[in-house]
Design an enzyme around this catalytic site. Structure first.
Site, PDB file in Angstrom:
ATOM      1  N   GLU A 139      -1.938   0.033 -39.698  1.00  0.00           N
ATOM      2  CA  GLU A 139      -3.812  -0.776 -40.255  1.00  0.00           C
ATOM      3  C   GLU A 139      -3.434  -2.503 -39.902  1.00  0.00           C
ATOM      4  O   GLU A 139      -4.998  -2.519 -39.266  1.00  0.00           O
ATOM      5  CB  GLU A 139      -4.065  -0.114 -41.719  1.00  0.00           C
ATOM      6  N   GLU A 140      -2.739  -3.097 -40.081  1.00  0.00           N
ATOM      7  CA  GLU A 140      -3.034  -4.614 -39.518  1.00  0.00           C
ATOM      8  C   GLU A 140      -2.654  -4.490 -38.391  1.00  0.00           C
ATOM      9  O   GLU A 140      -3.701  -5.753 -38.281  1.00  0.00           O
ATOM     10  CB  GLU A 140      -1.284  -5.034 -40.404  1.00  0.00           C
ATOM     11  N   ARG A 141      -2.804  -3.720 -37.793  1.00  0.00           N
ATOM     12  CA  ARG A 141      -2.580  -4.242 -35.674  1.00  0.00           C
ATOM     13  C   ARG A 141      -4.642  -3.920 -35.429  1.00  0.00           C
ATOM     14  O   ARG A 141      -4.860  -4.428 -35.263  1.00  0.00           O
ATOM     15  CB  ARG A 141      -1.671  -3.005 -35.169  1.00  0.00           C
TER      16      ARG A 141
END
Length: 382
Positions: free
Chosen positions: A241-243
């Site tokens: 999700e961060e990426r």
């Protein structure tokens, strides 16, 4: 990717928030070196923007990740990178594992306030000697009765000086380094917790970033997210999700950079004609816009895989790598077309160059993305 009226409404809401609550204050916050996270987050929480894909029973909207993705794309239209990054930490870096694996008690105590904007969160993974090499962290959380006693330090932590709690990755056993880590919620009010002064960064000037110190910090073992020893796995999941968020946020910022450069070169004359009429300039700008659109398509495709229950690791790595490369090249090339004006500190393109340069480093450096892609290609086996 098929967008509904609800997707478009979220886009509109975030866009209006950026124009009303962020952009008018950017210069003030950049000068101060910090923005009022609690104030901004409460306003975003009131609109449901901090829990778009989080469960409804904890105050979220219960939508799939595509709705959060379009929000991240619109956050990236802000005239600096600091607040969009801070929001992404809150929504896509420090809370996904809590929402997915945390106990009901833990989610009511920490996830619900984060969704409402009543608490600010940070993710504590990187250490002075362990950035991309997550498995090399040294911070420990040793069991003592019903508690963990935490010792160690974390580095480059966004939201750190304003955070109410840290989603901390720590070693909880002496098992092999991929099986000995756990994610633990650590309130920043805990005795023994402290931060350094705000770090003096090249860009993201309004984002508070500091080193964290844990000196015999005691937290209840019920603050463990999910199972003990699963922290490395959970963190790898959070990275997806961060990426995706990190790549999505860059799209509008890159487009703004190109748009501002088109406007400037269309007005600025040299040798009797606008700069934009030089073929080398207008063709490079057109090529930049094509590259941004390819990034958008890559992000959308990775998002579709994610919401369809497929493994998005490879596509998310492609998107993150592409975003890192474009945020390094496009602002630099645009700045060149501004000439001396581009070298001024308060120029929007120079700010974009400073802020967006972090994309190729944070959340897994470009080299780490290439390593992931290489492994999926079987290159190491050769």
């Amino acid at each position: 990717m098929q967008f509904t009226d609800q997707h478009n409404e979220i886009r509109r809401t975030v866009s209006q928030f950026v124009e009303k609550e962020i952009n008018p204050h950017v210069e003030e916050w950049e000068e101060a070196g910090i923005f009022p996270a609690h104030e901004v987050f409460r306003k975003a929480g009131d609109l449901g923007l901090l829990g778009i894909h989080k469960p409804e029973e904890y105050g979220g909207l219960g939508l799939d990740y595509s709705y959060a993705m379009v929000a991240q794309e619109e956050w990236g239209a802000a005239s600096h990178g600091s607040v969009p990054m801070a929001i992404a930490v809150q929504t896509d870096m420090a809370t996904p594992a809590l929402a997915r694996f945390g106990s009901d008690e833990l989610k009511r105590e920490f996830l619900a306030p984060a969704i409402a904007g009543d608490m600010v969160t940070a993710i504590g993974v990187s250490e002075p000697h362990a950035g991309s090499d997550v498995a090399a962290i040294k911070t420990t959380a040793r069991k003592r009765g019903d508690d963990y006693v935490i010792n160690g330090t974390k580095m480059w932590i966004t939201n750190s000086t304003q955070a109410d709690y840290i989603c901390l990755l720590a070693n909880t056993s002496d098992d092999p380094r991929h099986q000995n880590k756990s994610l633990i919620i650590v309130p920043t009010s805990s005795p023994g917790f402290s931060t350094s002064a705000r770090l003096n960064k090249l860009g993201m000037r309004a984002s508070d970033t500091a080193q964290l110190f844990f000196d015999d910090v005691v937290v209840p073992r019920r603050h463990l997210i999910g199972e003990e020893g699963m922290g490395f796995t959970y963190q790898m999941m959070q990275f997806q999700e961060e990426r995706l968020a990190g790549a999505a946020i860059t799209i509008k910022g890159l487009e703004n950079c190109i748009r501002a450069t088109v406007e400037y070169t269309g007005q600025r004359e040299a040798f009797g004609k606008p700069l934009l009429e030089n073929q080398i300039i207008n063709t490079k700008l057109a090529d930049m816009q094509m590259e941004v659109e390819s990034l958008r398509a890559m992000v959308y495709r990775a998002c579709e895989m994610y919401i369809n229950g497929e493994d998005p690791t490879l596509l998310a790595s492609y998107a993150k790598l592409k975003a890192g490369k474009l945020t390094t090249s496009i602002p630099t090339e645009c700045l060149q077309f501004w000439g001396g004006m581009g070298y001024m500190w308060d120029n929007p393109v120079s700010r974009a160059m400073r802020d967006m340069r972090l994309t190729a480093i944070g959340g897994g450096a470009d080299e780490v993305m290439l390593s992931i892609i290489g492994k999926r290609m079987g290159l190491l086996a050769r």
